[in-house]
Design a protein around this motif. Sequence first.
Motif, PDB file in Angstrom:
ATOM      1  N   SER A 224       5.018  15.820  -9.456  1.00 43.05           N
ATOM      2  CA  SER A 224       5.666  15.218 -10.625  1.00 43.05           C
ATOM      3  C   SER A 224       5.207  13.781 -10.821  1.00 43.05           C
ATOM      4  O   SER A 224       4.781  13.391 -11.912  1.00 43.05           O
ATOM      5  N   LEU A 225       5.294  12.990  -9.755  1.00 41.90           N
ATOM      6  CA  LEU A 225       4.886  11.596  -9.842  1.00 41.90           C
ATOM      7  C   LEU A 225       3.400  11.472 -10.161  1.00 41.90           C
ATOM      8  O   LEU A 225       2.986  10.630 -10.963  1.00 41.90           O
ATOM      9  N   PHE A 226       2.587  12.347  -9.559  1.00 38.65           N
ATOM     10  CA  PHE A 226       1.144  12.274  -9.762  1.00 38.65           C
ATOM     11  C   PHE A 226       0.784  12.567 -11.215  1.00 38.65           C
ATOM     12  O   PHE A 226      -0.030  11.862 -11.819  1.00 38.65           O
ATOM     13  N   PHE A 227       1.371  13.608 -11.794  1.00 37.13           N
ATOM     14  CA  PHE A 227       1.031  13.967 -13.169  1.00 37.13           C
ATOM     15  C   PHE A 227       1.526  12.917 -14.156  1.00 37.13           C
ATOM     16  O   PHE A 227       0.865  12.650 -15.160  1.00 37.13           O
ATOM     17  N   VAL A 228       2.686  12.322 -13.894  1.00 34.57           N
ATOM     18  CA  VAL A 228       3.161  11.244 -14.758  1.00 34.57           C
ATOM     19  C   VAL A 228       2.186  10.072 -14.719  1.00 34.57           C
ATOM     20  O   VAL A 228       1.777   9.532 -15.748  1.00 34.57           O
ATOM     21  N   ALA A 229       1.789   9.685 -13.497  1.00 39.93           N
ATOM     22  CA  ALA A 229       0.945   8.498 -13.326  1.00 39.93           C
ATOM     23  C   ALA A 229      -0.488   8.746 -13.745  1.00 39.93           C
ATOM     24  O   ALA A 229      -1.079   7.982 -14.516  1.00 39.93           O
ATOM     25  N   PHE A 230      -1.050   9.838 -13.253  1.00 47.17           N
ATOM     26  CA  PHE A 230      -2.485  10.032 -13.416  1.00 47.17           C
ATOM     27  C   PHE A 230      -2.852  10.522 -14.819  1.00 47.17           C
ATOM     28  O   PHE A 230      -3.773   9.988 -15.450  1.00 47.17           O
ATOM     29  N   LEU A 231      -2.149  11.547 -15.323  1.00 50.34           N
ATOM     30  CA  LEU A 231      -2.486  12.054 -16.658  1.00 50.34           C
ATOM     31  C   LEU A 231      -2.217  11.003 -17.726  1.00 50.34           C
ATOM     32  O   LEU A 231      -2.935  10.915 -18.719  1.00 50.34           O
TER      33      LEU A 231
ATOM     34  N   MET B 230       6.397  19.388  -4.885  1.00 49.97           N
ATOM     35  CA  MET B 230       6.800  19.285  -6.282  1.00 49.97           C
ATOM     36  C   MET B 230       7.115  17.842  -6.683  1.00 49.97           C
ATOM     37  O   MET B 230       6.774  17.400  -7.782  1.00 49.97           O
ATOM     38  N   VAL B 231       7.754  17.094  -5.791  1.00 54.22           N
ATOM     39  CA  VAL B 231       8.049  15.682  -6.067  1.00 54.22           C
ATOM     40  C   VAL B 231       6.740  14.893  -6.191  1.00 54.22           C
ATOM     41  O   VAL B 231       6.558  14.092  -7.113  1.00 54.22           O
ATOM     42  N   THR B 232       5.819  15.142  -5.255  1.00 54.19           N
ATOM     43  CA  THR B 232       4.524  14.464  -5.296  1.00 54.19           C
ATOM     44  C   THR B 232       3.775  14.815  -6.576  1.00 54.19           C
ATOM     45  O   THR B 232       3.193  13.943  -7.237  1.00 54.19           O
TER      46      THR B 232
ATOM     47  N   ILE C 222      -5.454  15.142   3.287  1.00 58.03           N
ATOM     48  CA  ILE C 222      -6.376  15.209   2.151  1.00 58.03           C
ATOM     49  C   ILE C 222      -5.854  14.382   0.983  1.00 58.03           C
ATOM     50  O   ILE C 222      -6.595  13.620   0.358  1.00 58.03           O
ATOM     51  N   VAL C 223      -4.563  14.550   0.682  1.00 59.97           N
ATOM     52  CA  VAL C 223      -3.979  13.926  -0.507  1.00 59.97           C
ATOM     53  C   VAL C 223      -3.898  12.410  -0.388  1.00 59.97           C
ATOM     54  O   VAL C 223      -4.223  11.683  -1.341  1.00 59.97           O
ATOM     55  N   VAL C 224      -3.468  11.911   0.760  1.00 62.41           N
ATOM     56  CA  VAL C 224      -3.322  10.458   0.920  1.00 62.41           C
ATOM     57  C   VAL C 224      -4.656   9.727   0.736  1.00 62.41           C
ATOM     58  O   VAL C 224      -4.738   8.757  -0.026  1.00 62.41           O
ATOM     59  N   PRO C 225      -5.762  10.150   1.399  1.00 63.62           N
ATOM     60  CA  PRO C 225      -7.054   9.501   1.117  1.00 63.62           C
ATOM     61  C   PRO C 225      -7.474   9.623  -0.348  1.00 63.62           C
ATOM     62  O   PRO C 225      -8.065   8.692  -0.909  1.00 63.62           O
ATOM     63  N   GLY C 226      -7.156  10.764  -0.967  1.00 63.03           N
ATOM     64  CA  GLY C 226      -7.483  10.937  -2.385  1.00 63.03           C
ATOM     65  C   GLY C 226      -6.751   9.947  -3.267  1.00 63.03           C
ATOM     66  O   GLY C 226      -7.328   9.362  -4.196  1.00 63.03           O
ATOM     67  N   LEU C 227      -5.466   9.743  -2.970  1.00 65.49           N
ATOM     68  CA  LEU C 227      -4.684   8.774  -3.737  1.00 65.49           C
ATOM     69  C   LEU C 227      -5.209   7.354  -3.532  1.00 65.49           C
ATOM     70  O   LEU C 227      -5.217   6.542  -4.463  1.00 65.49           O
ATOM     71  N   VAL C 228      -5.666   7.056  -2.307  1.00 62.09           N
ATOM     72  CA  VAL C 228      -6.242   5.730  -2.034  1.00 62.09           C
ATOM     73  C   VAL C 228      -7.491   5.514  -2.888  1.00 62.09           C
ATOM     74  O   VAL C 228      -7.706   4.427  -3.445  1.00 62.09           O
ATOM     75  N   LEU C 229      -8.321   6.551  -3.013  1.00 59.50           N
ATOM     76  CA  LEU C 229      -9.514   6.454  -3.874  1.00 59.50           C
ATOM     77  C   LEU C 229      -9.120   6.202  -5.327  1.00 59.50           C
ATOM     78  O   LEU C 229      -9.723   5.369  -6.017  1.00 59.50           O
ATOM     79  N   ILE C 230      -8.101   6.917  -5.802  1.00 60.82           N
ATOM     80  CA  ILE C 230      -7.653   6.743  -7.186  1.00 60.82           C
ATOM     81  C   ILE C 230      -7.082   5.344  -7.397  1.00 60.82           C
ATOM     82  O   ILE C 230      -7.340   4.704  -8.426  1.00 60.82           O
TER      83      ILE C 230
ATOM     84  N   VAL D 207       0.614   5.227  -9.778  1.00 62.26           N
ATOM     85  CA  VAL D 207      -0.198   6.002  -8.837  1.00 62.26           C
ATOM     86  C   VAL D 207       0.096   5.560  -7.403  1.00 62.26           C
ATOM     87  O   VAL D 207       0.181   6.392  -6.491  1.00 62.26           O
ATOM     88  N   SER D 208       0.277   4.254  -7.200  1.00 63.27           N
ATOM     89  CA  SER D 208       0.590   3.752  -5.858  1.00 63.27           C
ATOM     90  C   SER D 208       1.914   4.327  -5.344  1.00 63.27           C
ATOM     91  O   SER D 208       2.059   4.619  -4.150  1.00 63.27           O
ATOM     92  N   LEU D 209       2.878   4.503  -6.244  1.00 62.27           N
ATOM     93  CA  LEU D 209       4.173   5.077  -5.847  1.00 62.27           C
ATOM     94  C   LEU D 209       4.032   6.513  -5.357  1.00 62.27           C
ATOM     95  O   LEU D 209       4.863   6.992  -4.580  1.00 62.27           O
ATOM     96  N   CYS D 210       2.974   7.215  -5.822  1.00 65.48           N
ATOM     97  CA  CYS D 210       2.755   8.599  -5.383  1.00 65.48           C
ATOM     98  C   CYS D 210       2.513   8.680  -3.878  1.00 65.48           C
ATOM     99  O   CYS D 210       2.707   9.740  -3.264  1.00 65.48           O
ATOM    100  N   LEU D 211       2.059   7.578  -3.286  1.00 63.00           N
ATOM    101  CA  LEU D 211       1.790   7.584  -1.849  1.00 63.00           C
ATOM    102  C   LEU D 211       3.057   7.816  -1.028  1.00 63.00           C
ATOM    103  O   LEU D 211       2.992   8.354   0.079  1.00 63.00           O
ATOM    104  N   ILE D 212       4.217   7.420  -1.586  1.00 64.38           N
ATOM    105  CA  ILE D 212       5.466   7.554  -0.826  1.00 64.38           C
ATOM    106  C   ILE D 212       5.787   9.016  -0.528  1.00 64.38           C
ATOM    107  O   ILE D 212       5.900   9.405   0.644  1.00 64.38           O
ATOM    108  N   PRO D 213       5.925   9.903  -1.549  1.00 69.53           N
ATOM    109  CA  PRO D 213       6.174  11.311  -1.205  1.00 69.53           C
ATOM    110  C   PRO D 213       4.982  11.976  -0.535  1.00 69.53           C
ATOM    111  O   PRO D 213       5.167  12.915   0.252  1.00 69.53           O
TER     112      PRO D 213
END
Length: 509
Positions: free
Chosen positions: A284-291, A280-282, A342-350, A477-483
């Motif tokens: 939240s940060l992802f939707f704030v950053a990405f959307l 849920m934390v991940t 899966i998520v960490v490589p995806g965030l790196v691509l983004i 988006v980079s901050l999303c990598l932390i959670p």
Amino acid sequence: MSTQSTATAPQGDALDAGVLKIASVVVLGAIMAILDTTVVNVALQKLTIEFSTSFDVIQWVSTGYLLALATVIPVTGWASDRFGTKRLYMLAIVLFLAGSMLAGMAWNIETLILFRVLQGFGGGMLMPCGMTIMTRAAGPQRIGRVMAVLGVPMLLGPIGGPILGGWLVDAVSWRWIFFINVPIGVVTLLLSWRLLPKDAPEPSGRFDFVGMLMVSPGLAALIFGVSKIPSAGGIGAVEVWLPALAGLVLLAGFVVRALKVPNPLVDLRLFKNRTFTVAMVTMSLFFVAFLGGMMLLPTYFLLVRGETTLHAGLLLAPQGFGAMIMMPITGRLADKVGARKIVVPGLVLIVGAMAMLTQVGATTPYPVLLSALFVMGLGMGCTMMPITTSALQTLQPKDMARASTATNIVQQTAGAIGTAVMATILAALLAGKFGVPTAQGQLAATAAILNPESHTAATGLAADAFSTTFVWSLVLVSLCLIPAFFLPKSRPAVPSEAGDEITPPALVH
């Protein structure tokens, strides 16, 4: 209960025909709800002229829908248990259909806004209820696959909406952006009646009326205040901070109370599950950053590059193609390995794609932009649904309705905050470039770009504002990598039917 039997039936790795039939119904409903939001957004200018009203008033066509969504989502978990998911899903379709038909027949702006609110009540129940139906039908070991299926409309809506909306408004009539839902809704309703499994109501206690009076208005007030930030020019305006503060106070009060009462409207005890909390934390940060960042792209194409709404929608298509390539792959992987892989490589691509967009200019070649969008789509396919899968995998079937409700609340709130934050940053930068107050930034940029004498200089200044805004999106988006690094690194254990809490092996680091 037949739903339980569906969920606990012997299952292989692949989605069987029964689950695919259920998924087709849920996807149709999701397409209808998500497509409607984006289709309407591109028609606001036409509606302003049609009803001879101001842009502030016409915004309520979208805002009213969003607030109705926020109001009804918290109730959906309780209602799913109390009345059964099939009944509730069909009721949601009926409300959405009725709102669509009436909105298409609206005779003034007031009735249009009213009927959009009715649409929102139906639309708000469609996604959480649909998620509950699909996850119960597939079982916890196949949640990754069903989430990948459900991710399709979440991608098609933002891409196909502007294309369909632009064509309907230009070639047919604005009324058809609502009437188009009617045949889809009728088919979805009939298929729901025929294909969705019957489930018996499971009353789990009294309805939490006090909780509803706190969380639903609290969410609506918070989202309303946040949505006013761009037009008000910042958080200092009374119409921003007052409703937002009231919403936060109500939500804080709800949290304190929900931890003490036996049957709260939103079950915060789900957050005792560490995997659910991290997801849920991940999310939240992802939707704030990405959307928030995704809102910038169509605006860039329209404002800086002078594209039509239809062309802007078409230019976003590579993003959808990238996501559709990855989603079936990551859906299978999410049921076999931990979400972190899966998520960490995806965030790196983004992050890589967003870094490309920070260099955007007034004449950036389209192949560069489309390549960045395609890479970003690949990253989306690795992140959005796997994060949701991680949140739901370790929960028991009886918790799915409440968990789907919590997930959708997080998505709606974070998405609204992210969009407002990025819109405000962009407006402030444009205002600084063109020497006007923040609230008039985009208007001043548009006027300067449309003026042949200042066009070249104005597009350069506007492009600079967009590239700087993308820097902010890149940071978020980079901050999303932390959670994301705290997500499970191996496949979680499937919850037992006995109802006992388990500690998934994924939590051992």
